[in-house]
Scaffold this motif. Structure first.
Motif, mmCIF file in Angstrom:
data_model
loop_
_atom_site.group_PDB
_atom_site.id
_atom_site.type_symbol
_atom_site.label_atom_id
_atom_site.label_comp_id
_atom_site.label_asym_id
_atom_site.label_seq_id
_atom_site.Cartn_x
_atom_site.Cartn_y
_atom_site.Cartn_z
ATOM 1 N N MET A 112 0.849 -1.164 0.000
ATOM 2 C CA MET A 112 0.000 0.000 0.000
ATOM 3 C C MET A 112 0.897 1.230 0.000
ATOM 4 S SD MET A 112 -2.584 1.492 2.960
ATOM 5 C CE MET A 112 -3.545 0.056 3.164
ATOM 6 N N LYS A 113 0.494 2.226 -0.755
ATOM 7 C CA LYS A 113 1.213 3.493 -0.771
ATOM 8 C C LYS A 113 0.323 4.556 -0.134
ATOM 9 C CE LYS A 113 4.199 2.643 -4.701
ATOM 10 N NZ LYS A 113 5.398 2.522 -3.932
ATOM 11 N N ILE A 114 0.936 5.372 0.714
ATOM 12 C CA ILE A 114 0.199 6.427 1.400
ATOM 13 C C ILE A 114 0.961 7.743 1.288
ATOM 14 C CG2 ILE A 114 -1.027 4.925 3.008
ATOM 15 C CD1 ILE A 114 1.173 5.488 5.066
ATOM 16 N N LYS A 115 0.226 8.850 1.338
ATOM 17 C CA LYS A 115 0.836 10.181 1.273
ATOM 18 C C LYS A 115 0.652 10.862 2.619
ATOM 19 C CE LYS A 115 -1.197 13.358 -1.161
ATOM 20 N NZ LYS A 115 -1.681 14.208 -2.253
ATOM 21 N N VAL A 136 2.002 17.895 9.241
ATOM 22 C CA VAL A 136 3.005 18.958 9.211
ATOM 23 C C VAL A 136 4.379 18.338 8.964
ATOM 24 C CG1 VAL A 136 4.090 20.798 10.550
ATOM 25 C CG2 VAL A 136 1.629 20.369 10.773
ATOM 26 N N SER A 137 5.113 18.899 8.003
ATOM 27 C CA SER A 137 6.437 18.376 7.667
ATOM 28 C C SER A 137 7.409 18.500 8.823
ATOM 29 C CB SER A 137 7.036 19.130 6.471
ATOM 30 O OG SER A 137 6.380 18.802 5.288
ATOM 31 N N GLY A 142 3.181 15.637 1.822
ATOM 32 C CA GLY A 142 3.011 15.393 0.399
ATOM 33 C C GLY A 142 3.847 14.255 -0.145
ATOM 34 N N LYS A 143 4.774 13.731 0.640
ATOM 35 C CA LYS A 143 5.609 12.630 0.181
ATOM 36 C C LYS A 143 4.861 11.308 0.318
ATOM 37 C CE LYS A 143 10.060 10.374 0.621
ATOM 38 N NZ LYS A 143 11.395 10.403 1.183
ATOM 39 N N THR A 144 5.088 10.416 -0.644
ATOM 40 C CA THR A 144 4.471 9.094 -0.629
ATOM 41 C C THR A 144 5.410 8.097 0.035
ATOM 42 O OG1 THR A 144 3.241 9.593 -2.641
ATOM 43 C CG2 THR A 144 3.510 7.273 -2.087
ATOM 44 N N TYR A 145 4.836 7.284 0.913
ATOM 45 C CA TYR A 145 5.589 6.258 1.635
ATOM 46 C C TYR A 145 4.951 4.904 1.402
ATOM 47 C CZ TYR A 145 7.621 10.204 4.136
ATOM 48 O OH TYR A 145 8.268 11.371 4.440
ATOM 49 N N ASP A 146 5.749 3.844 1.492
ATOM 50 C CA ASP A 146 5.248 2.478 1.385
ATOM 51 C C ASP A 146 4.923 1.948 2.772
ATOM 52 O OD1 ASP A 146 5.501 1.998 -1.443
ATOM 53 O OD2 ASP A 146 7.670 1.946 -1.150
ATOM 54 N N VAL A 147 3.745 1.358 2.918
ATOM 55 C CA VAL A 147 3.364 0.714 4.178
ATOM 56 C C VAL A 147 3.981 -0.687 4.166
ATOM 57 C CG1 VAL A 147 1.444 -0.140 5.571
ATOM 58 C CG2 VAL A 147 1.212 2.017 4.315
ATOM 59 N N ILE A 206 -4.534 7.552 1.413
ATOM 60 C CA ILE A 206 -4.170 6.367 0.651
ATOM 61 C C ILE A 206 -4.018 6.739 -0.825
ATOM 62 C CG2 ILE A 206 -4.912 4.082 -0.122
ATOM 63 C CD1 ILE A 206 -6.334 3.796 2.600
ATOM 64 N N VAL A 207 -2.871 6.379 -1.391
ATOM 65 C CA VAL A 207 -2.587 6.641 -2.801
ATOM 66 C C VAL A 207 -2.890 5.394 -3.626
ATOM 67 C CG1 VAL A 207 -0.752 7.204 -4.449
ATOM 68 C CG2 VAL A 207 -0.829 8.349 -2.229
ATOM 69 N N SER A 208 -2.463 4.252 -3.118
ATOM 70 C CA SER A 208 -2.710 2.961 -3.775
ATOM 71 C C SER A 208 -3.017 1.953 -2.688
ATOM 72 C CB SER A 208 -1.470 2.528 -4.559
ATOM 73 O OG SER A 208 -1.601 1.205 -4.987
ATOM 74 N N ASP A 209 -4.159 1.289 -2.804
ATOM 75 C CA ASP A 209 -4.553 0.371 -1.762
ATOM 76 C C ASP A 209 -4.248 -1.093 -2.092
ATOM 77 O OD1 ASP A 209 -6.463 -0.039 -3.663
ATOM 78 O OD2 ASP A 209 -8.168 0.291 -2.352
#
Length: 57
Positions: free
Chosen positions: A1-4, A8-9, A17-22, A49-52
């Protein structure tokens, strides 16, 4: 799964805004590798969630 990250940075931990892998989901929280290269659990409300796609076991 990819999440953004939508919180707060903090360049040490997460960047907005960065995408991370779960890498796993534990008790509803996402285990991801942060900017320090360490894996930690984070609450899902901090992400979009960017990609589930399911996590491979």
């Amino acid at each position: 799964m990819k999440i953004k990250f939508i919180g707060v940075s903090d360049p040490v931990y997460m960047i907005n805004g960065k995408t991370y892998d779960v890498i796993s989901i534990e008790n509803g929280w996402y285990r991801i590798i942060d900017e320090e290269g360490e894996d930690y659990l984070y609450p899902p409300e901090l992400f979009e969630i960017v990609s589930d796609e399911t996590i491979d076991d």
